[in-house]
Enzyme design. Sequence first.
Site, PDB file in Angstrom:
ATOM      1  CE  LYS A   1      65.082 -36.565  13.774  1.00 37.98           C
ATOM      2  NZ  LYS A   1      65.277 -37.360  12.557  1.00 37.98           N
TER       3      LYS A   1
ATOM      4  CG  ASP B   1      64.411 -34.519  10.591  1.00 37.60           C
ATOM      5  OD1 ASP B   1      64.476 -35.702  10.253  1.00 37.60           O
ATOM      6  OD2 ASP B   1      63.320 -33.956  10.800  1.00 37.60           O
TER       7      ASP B   1
HETATM    8  N1  LIG Z   1      67.149 -35.567   5.726  1.00 40.83           N
HETATM    9  C1  LIG Z   1      67.391 -36.834   6.031  1.00 40.83           C
HETATM   10  O1  LIG Z   1      68.507 -37.340   5.835  1.00 40.83           O
HETATM   11  C2  LIG Z   1      66.324 -37.690   6.590  1.00 40.83           C
HETATM   12  C3  LIG Z   1      65.023 -37.256   6.691  1.00 40.83           C
HETATM   13  N2  LIG Z   1      64.050 -38.115   7.109  1.00 40.83           N
HETATM   14  C4  LIG Z   1      62.655 -37.696   7.194  1.00 40.83           C
HETATM   15  O2  LIG Z   1      62.200 -37.328   5.884  1.00 40.83           O
HETATM   16  C5  LIG Z   1      61.183 -36.333   5.982  1.00 40.83           C
HETATM   17  C6  LIG Z   1      61.567 -35.127   5.133  1.00 40.83           C
HETATM   18  O3  LIG Z   1      62.800 -34.600   5.621  1.00 40.83           O
HETATM   19  P1  LIG Z   1      63.730 -33.664   4.721  1.00 40.83           P
HETATM   20  O4  LIG Z   1      63.448 -33.896   3.291  1.00 40.83           O
HETATM   21  O5  LIG Z   1      65.098 -33.813   5.226  1.00 40.83           O
HETATM   22  O6  LIG Z   1      63.220 -32.226   5.155  1.00 40.83           O
HETATM   23  P2  LIG Z   1      63.204 -30.877   4.292  1.00 40.83           P
HETATM   24  O7  LIG Z   1      63.060 -29.789   5.270  1.00 40.83           O
HETATM   25  O8  LIG Z   1      64.346 -30.859   3.348  1.00 40.83           O
HETATM   26  O9  LIG Z   1      61.875 -31.038   3.438  1.00 40.83           O
HETATM   27  C7  LIG Z   1      60.651 -31.291   4.023  1.00 40.83           C
HETATM   28  C8  LIG Z   1      59.580 -31.152   2.953  1.00 40.83           C
HETATM   29  O10 LIG Z   1      58.338 -31.550   3.504  1.00 40.83           O
HETATM   30  C9  LIG Z   1      57.450 -30.439   3.511  1.00 40.83           C
HETATM   31  N3  LIG Z   1      56.787 -30.422   4.812  1.00 40.83           N
HETATM   32  C10 LIG Z   1      57.346 -30.366   6.028  1.00 40.83           C
HETATM   33  N4  LIG Z   1      56.438 -30.334   6.992  1.00 40.83           N
HETATM   34  C11 LIG Z   1      55.271 -30.364   6.375  1.00 40.83           C
HETATM   35  C12 LIG Z   1      53.952 -30.371   6.829  1.00 40.83           C
HETATM   36  N5  LIG Z   1      53.635 -30.329   8.131  1.00 40.83           N
HETATM   37  N6  LIG Z   1      52.971 -30.438   5.891  1.00 40.83           N
HETATM   38  C13 LIG Z   1      53.296 -30.517   4.580  1.00 40.83           C
HETATM   39  N7  LIG Z   1      54.531 -30.499   4.093  1.00 40.83           N
HETATM   40  C14 LIG Z   1      55.501 -30.437   4.968  1.00 40.83           C
HETATM   41  C15 LIG Z   1      58.299 -29.203   3.362  1.00 40.83           C
HETATM   42  O11 LIG Z   1      57.553 -28.141   2.776  1.00 40.83           O
HETATM   43  P3  LIG Z   1      58.166 -26.659   2.625  1.00 40.83           P
HETATM   44  O12 LIG Z   1      59.105 -26.736   1.456  1.00 40.83           O
HETATM   45  O13 LIG Z   1      56.984 -25.796   2.369  1.00 40.83           O
HETATM   46  O14 LIG Z   1      58.857 -26.368   3.908  1.00 40.83           O
HETATM   47  C16 LIG Z   1      59.414 -29.733   2.481  1.00 40.83           C
HETATM   48  O15 LIG Z   1      59.030 -29.745   1.131  1.00 40.83           O
HETATM   49  C17 LIG Z   1      61.014 -36.077   7.481  1.00 40.83           C
HETATM   50  O16 LIG Z   1      60.034 -36.943   7.983  1.00 40.83           O
HETATM   51  C18 LIG Z   1      62.369 -36.471   8.054  1.00 40.83           C
HETATM   52  O17 LIG Z   1      62.291 -36.800   9.420  1.00 40.83           O
HETATM   53  C19 LIG Z   1      64.321 -39.435   7.403  1.00 40.83           C
HETATM   54  C20 LIG Z   1      65.597 -39.906   7.316  1.00 40.83           C
HETATM   55  C21 LIG Z   1      66.720 -39.048   7.011  1.00 40.83           C
HETATM   56  O1  LIG Z   2      71.999 -38.601   9.482  1.00 44.98           O
HETATM   57  C1  LIG Z   2      71.645 -38.673  10.637  1.00 44.98           C
HETATM   58  O2  LIG Z   2      72.382 -38.765  11.595  1.00 44.98           O
HETATM   59  C2  LIG Z   2      70.185 -38.580  11.015  1.00 44.98           C
HETATM   60  C3  LIG Z   2      69.199 -38.837   9.956  1.00 44.98           C
HETATM   61  C4  LIG Z   2      67.847 -38.747  10.586  1.00 44.98           C
HETATM   62  O3  LIG Z   2      67.568 -37.824  11.320  1.00 44.98           O
HETATM   63  C5  LIG Z   2      66.890 -39.809  10.392  1.00 44.98           C
HETATM   64  O4  LIG Z   2      67.286 -40.909  10.003  1.00 44.98           O
HETATM   65  O5  LIG Z   2      65.684 -39.575  10.622  1.00 44.98           O
END
Ligand SMILES: NC(=O)C1=CN([C@@H]2O[C@H](COP(=O)(O)OP(=O)(O)OC[C@H]3O[C@@H](n4cnc5c(N)ncnc54)[C@H](OP(=O)(O)O)[C@@H]3O)[C@@H](O)[C@H]2O)C=CC1
Ligand SMILES: O=C(O)CCC(=O)C(=O)O
Length: 450
Positions: free
Chosen positions: A125, A165
């Site tokens: 990561k 992420d």
């Molecule tokens: N993208 C992926 O493929 C994967 C993501 N994840 C996990 O999923 C979660 C979301 O990721 P992802 O959707 O990609 O990220 P994004 O940046 O697309 O979205 C994150 C969302 O969460 C909100 N957010 C982030 N930090 C905070 C905080 N501290 N307090 C409140 N709201 C918060 C953001 O608000 P705002 O819009 O205001 O920024 C946004 O709406 C994370 O935990 C990530 O590690 C897990 C597996 C794979």
């Molecule tokens: O697609 C990837 O390689 C990573 C996805 C990721 O960061 C996660 O699973 O939390």
Amino acid sequence: MSYIHQSIDYLKQTSPCQSEFYQAVEEVLESLTPVLDSNDRYQKQAIIQRMIEPERQIIFRVPWVDDKGDIQVNKGYRIEFNSALGPYKGGLRFHPSVNASIIKFLGFEQIFKNALTGLPIGGGKGGANFDPKGRSDGEIMRFCQSFMTELYRHIGPTTDVPAGDIGVGAREIGYMFGQYKRLTGRYEGVLTGKSLLWGGSLARKEATGYGAVYFAQYILEDRNDTLKGKSCLVSGAGNVAIYAIEKLYQLGAVPVSCSDSRGTIFHETGIDLKLLKDLKEVCRTSLENYINTHPSAQYIPVSDYPKDGHAVWRFKANAAFPCATQNELTEKDAQALISNGCMLVCEGANMPSTQAAVDAFIAANIAFGPGKAANAGGVATSQLEMAQNASMQNWTFKKVDEKLKVIMKNIFDAANDTAKEYGQSGNLVVGANIAGFKRVAEAMIEQGIV
Ligand SMILES: NC(=O)C1=CN([C@@H]2O[C@H](COP(=O)(O)OP(=O)(O)OC[C@H]3O[C@@H](n4cnc5c(N)ncnc54)[C@H](OP(=O)(O)O)[C@@H]3O)[C@@H](O)[C@H]2O)C=CC1
Ligand SMILES: O=C(O)CCC(=O)C(=O)O
């Protein structure tokens, strides 16, 4: 003192002030007691000590120039945690809260998650304490170029393959890929989550959210139930939340909330997905604007949240999908969900529930899908993107989605069967941790002391 507690103590002495990392390690190690007690090979081979120490930690300066001509400096990270099963694989997070603890907890989780997919990918990561909010496109590009100017020497399509992420989507992947290509002269699958125009995979964007909902569907199927007609609380308004909401609608459920870093929307008749995509994917604006179109929805700003939790979890619904960030669902939130009759919690985010919240769900026999199993669809589809890049093919959306469903079912079966095997039927936390651990541990033993 037990072997597990000695390992945790050692970690605290040698990696001070990394609370999120300790939390992730403790959660996994506590689940492993029956495996370690019944098999002293793991202890003899120092598997735990080796597993909790990253193979390599790269920390670097990221200097860049903002639109005013001022020089900014951020801190960049790539933690190459474990390569027993394949090249390091895991996303990059750009968020002001990023530090070594957060990247290490995410990298550690990634080892077991990637193992659960059954695919040949190790765990890693990275990220930076860079805040993309309010930055122009030019600033984002210059930051990404500077970040890649250091990172490029550490990554490669068969060694370490980053992805997105929080704060890193197709735009950022594009700028980083461009800089990698310029520095190396190579056009290769070194990043996933790429644009469909130049090497991305159909369904990668949707995969984490869709996968989490498929996982919830498999949990319910096992309990002779379905998602149809169920009201669902979703937190987050980013990549994972948006596509979880989309899949919930497709399976006949009613997603009634979403949230961002400034507030929560509760819309009892169902979230307007088209508007949500427009606000977040196109305009990159605050959810506050949602109520301009839907004045009947409620908007709760962060300033009005309960002191001990998140507003989103205080509404009544049948199921909950935390899809924003770590520790966003506290013990008090868990108690509120349980007393409001919530029967399923499925984690789209990484470690969104605190340990006390997870304990409350397990004690109440709530169907609980832990993040490292439930959100593995994203990284699994990234590996499908790598496979397409390596074989110079583009698969259809249907083909990728079908593979995703099979992978999520296999993960559910592995976690469920392992929980049963160790006498903890229905406890998918224990099942996922043990199933992931055994695959990595056996590979490490076969590869010798490295
Ligand atoms: N993208 C992926 O493929 C994967 C993501 N994840 C996990 O999923 C979660 C979301 O990721 P992802 O959707 O990609 O990220 P994004 O940046 O697309 O979205 C994150 C969302 O969460 C909100 N957010 C982030 N930090 C905070 C905080 N501290 N307090 C409140 N709201 C918060 C953001 O608000 P705002 O819009 O205001 O920024 C946004 O709406 C994370 O935990 C990530 O590690 C897990 C597996 C794979
Ligand atoms: O697609 C990837 O390689 C990573 C996805 C990721 O960061 C996660 O699973 O939390």
